[in-house]
Design a protein around this motif. Structure first.
Motif, short mmCIF file in Angstrom:
data_model
loop_
_atom_site.label_atom_id
_atom_site.label_comp_id
_atom_site.label_asym_id
_atom_site.label_seq_id
_atom_site.Cartn_x
_atom_site.Cartn_y
_atom_site.Cartn_z
N TYR A 4 27.74 38.03 49.87
CA TYR A 4 27.49 36.97 50.85
C TYR A 4 26.88 35.74 50.19
O TYR A 4 27.37 34.62 50.36
CB TYR A 4 26.56 37.48 51.96
CG TYR A 4 25.92 36.36 52.75
CD1 TYR A 4 26.65 35.62 53.66
CD2 TYR A 4 24.57 36.02 52.54
CE1 TYR A 4 26.08 34.57 54.37
CE2 TYR A 4 23.99 34.98 53.25
CZ TYR A 4 24.75 34.26 54.16
OH TYR A 4 24.17 33.21 54.84
N ASP A 5 25.81 35.95 49.43
CA ASP A 5 25.10 34.81 48.84
C ASP A 5 25.98 34.06 47.85
O ASP A 5 25.95 32.82 47.80
CB ASP A 5 23.83 35.29 48.15
CG ASP A 5 22.95 34.13 47.70
OD1 ASP A 5 22.24 33.56 48.55
OD2 ASP A 5 23.01 33.77 46.51
N TYR A 14 26.92 34.37 58.82
CA TYR A 14 26.00 35.33 58.22
C TYR A 14 26.06 36.68 58.92
O TYR A 14 26.14 37.73 58.27
CB TYR A 14 24.56 34.79 58.27
CG TYR A 14 23.55 35.86 57.95
CD1 TYR A 14 23.40 36.30 56.64
CD2 TYR A 14 22.82 36.47 58.96
CE1 TYR A 14 22.51 37.33 56.35
CE2 TYR A 14 21.93 37.49 58.66
CZ TYR A 14 21.78 37.92 57.36
OH TYR A 14 20.92 38.95 57.07
N PHE A 45 17.04 37.01 55.86
CA PHE A 45 17.80 37.22 54.63
C PHE A 45 17.16 36.47 53.46
O PHE A 45 17.09 36.99 52.34
CB PHE A 45 19.25 36.78 54.80
CG PHE A 45 20.08 37.00 53.56
CD1 PHE A 45 20.70 38.23 53.33
CD2 PHE A 45 20.23 35.99 52.62
CE1 PHE A 45 21.46 38.45 52.19
CE2 PHE A 45 20.99 36.19 51.47
CZ PHE A 45 21.60 37.42 51.25
N SER A 46 16.72 35.25 53.70
CA SER A 46 16.09 34.47 52.63
C SER A 46 14.86 35.18 52.09
O SER A 46 14.62 35.17 50.88
CB SER A 46 15.71 33.07 53.15
OG SER A 46 16.86 32.33 53.47
N ALA A 94 26.69 28.60 60.35
CA ALA A 94 26.09 29.35 59.27
C ALA A 94 25.53 30.67 59.76
O ALA A 94 25.67 31.72 59.11
CB ALA A 94 24.99 28.52 58.61
N GLU A 95 24.88 30.65 60.93
CA GLU A 95 24.30 31.88 61.48
C GLU A 95 25.39 32.86 61.91
O GLU A 95 25.28 34.08 61.68
CB GLU A 95 23.40 31.54 62.66
CG GLU A 95 22.39 32.62 63.00
CD GLU A 95 21.36 32.85 61.91
OE1 GLU A 95 21.20 34.01 61.51
OE2 GLU A 95 20.74 31.88 61.45
N ASP A 144 18.54 37.72 60.63
CA ASP A 144 19.05 36.35 60.65
C ASP A 144 18.90 35.75 59.25
O ASP A 144 18.42 36.42 58.32
CB ASP A 144 18.31 35.50 61.69
CG ASP A 144 16.79 35.54 61.53
OD1 ASP A 144 16.31 35.75 60.40
OD2 ASP A 144 16.08 35.37 62.54
N ARG A 145 19.32 34.50 59.09
CA ARG A 145 19.31 33.90 57.76
C ARG A 145 17.90 33.74 57.22
O ARG A 145 17.69 33.82 56.00
CB ARG A 145 20.02 32.55 57.80
CG ARG A 145 21.54 32.67 57.96
CD ARG A 145 22.21 31.33 57.77
NE ARG A 145 21.73 30.37 58.75
CZ ARG A 145 21.54 29.08 58.53
NH1 ARG A 145 21.74 28.58 57.32
NH2 ARG A 145 21.12 28.27 59.49
#
Length: 264
Positions: free
Chosen positions: A106-107, A129, A153-154, A125-126, A149-150
């Motif tokens: 994904y990244d 993801y 994930f971060s 983007a969400e 959520d993003r």
């Protein structure tokens, strides 16, 4: 935005080697993959199989998805290792290790896509993801393990980067990936560009761990290259941009008449 809207973009292949190096750098995953003879002898095979899996998962029929996930699960059965002095045990069915593999895919895809096409709208983007969770859940990773959520994930990504380690064995396999001894001439001709883009898209600490050369001049050249790609690539005809997806899907479907064959 749907996963199918971007997954067939050939430019995403520019993140393939990046994803594999990041997978290798996670101690448990790296130990298992580095000790797996098929990968050690032909690292590009992992990339081919990963691409086949991704394209079938996104664009295949239900029957084709069942077939590819069954193949991958069978291939993963012997991929495991006992704990060692510097790395924990590895099992290809471990959900947290599957999470890391899916996260790198994904990244890496998002890193390359946004570099060329620009940032996605927040809602797109969400949505994208959330859909990427299927890369892990198709291989038995519990859906709840995918960060919600993003933002989550971060945090997961930042923590995971701190856990990465590149020892001599992982470095050897990474070098085999980027300097393939067994590959068609056209692939070997492309590898200097692949190595350059891979190094540019990697976190500096991971880049240094794999001994990938970098300096201010290379950074300027990388920045210019990405700007040119952002101008030229979106204007290429769709048949060219989507050729790899068609190729790997066709190869997979051709193998349907040979059930024992390995999709390539």
């Amino acid at each position: 935005m749907r996963l199918s809207d971007i997954s067939n973009e050939a430019i995403l292949l520019g993140g393939g080697a990046r994803a594999i190096l990041l997978q290798l750098a996670m101690p448990a995953v790296g130990r298992g993959v580095a000790n797996h003879s098929d990968f050690a002898s032909d690292p590009l095979r992992r990339l081919r199989h990963t691409l086949t899996y991704l394209y079938v998962l996104v664009y295949g029929t239900d029957d084709e998805i069942t077939r590819i996930t069954g193949h991958v699960n069978r291939a993963h059965t012997p991929v495991h290792s006992a704990p060692g002095a510097t790395a924990p045990a590895y099992d290809a069915f471990d959900p947290r290790q599957q999470l890391w593999v899916a996260a790198t895919l994904y990244d890496s895809a998002l890193t390359v896509y946004t570099a060329v096409f620009g940032d996605l709208a927040p809602d797109d983007a969400e949505s994208l993801y959330r859909q990427y969770a299927v890369l892990g859940t198709a291989l038995q990773m519990p859906a709840e393990l995918w960060p919600e959520d993003r933002a989550a994930f971060s945090r997961y990504w930042a923590q995971s980067l701190r856990e990465l380690r590149v020892d001599a064995e992982v470095k050897r396999v990474g070098r085999a990936l980027l300097h393939p001894a067994v590959a068609p001439l056209w692939i070997r001709a492309l590898m200097p560009t692949v190595r350059f883009l891979t190094a540019g898209f990697l976190d500096p600490s991971i880049r240094a761990s794999f001994d990938l050369p970098w300096n201010a001049r290379r950074q300027r050249l990388f920045d210019r290259t990405v700007r040119v790609l952002g101008t030229v690539y979106p204007r290429l005809p769709g048949w060219l941009r989507h050729w790899p997806a068609r190729h790997y899907l066709a190869a997979f479907r051709a193998s349907a008449s040979r059930p024992s064959a390995v999709p390539a």
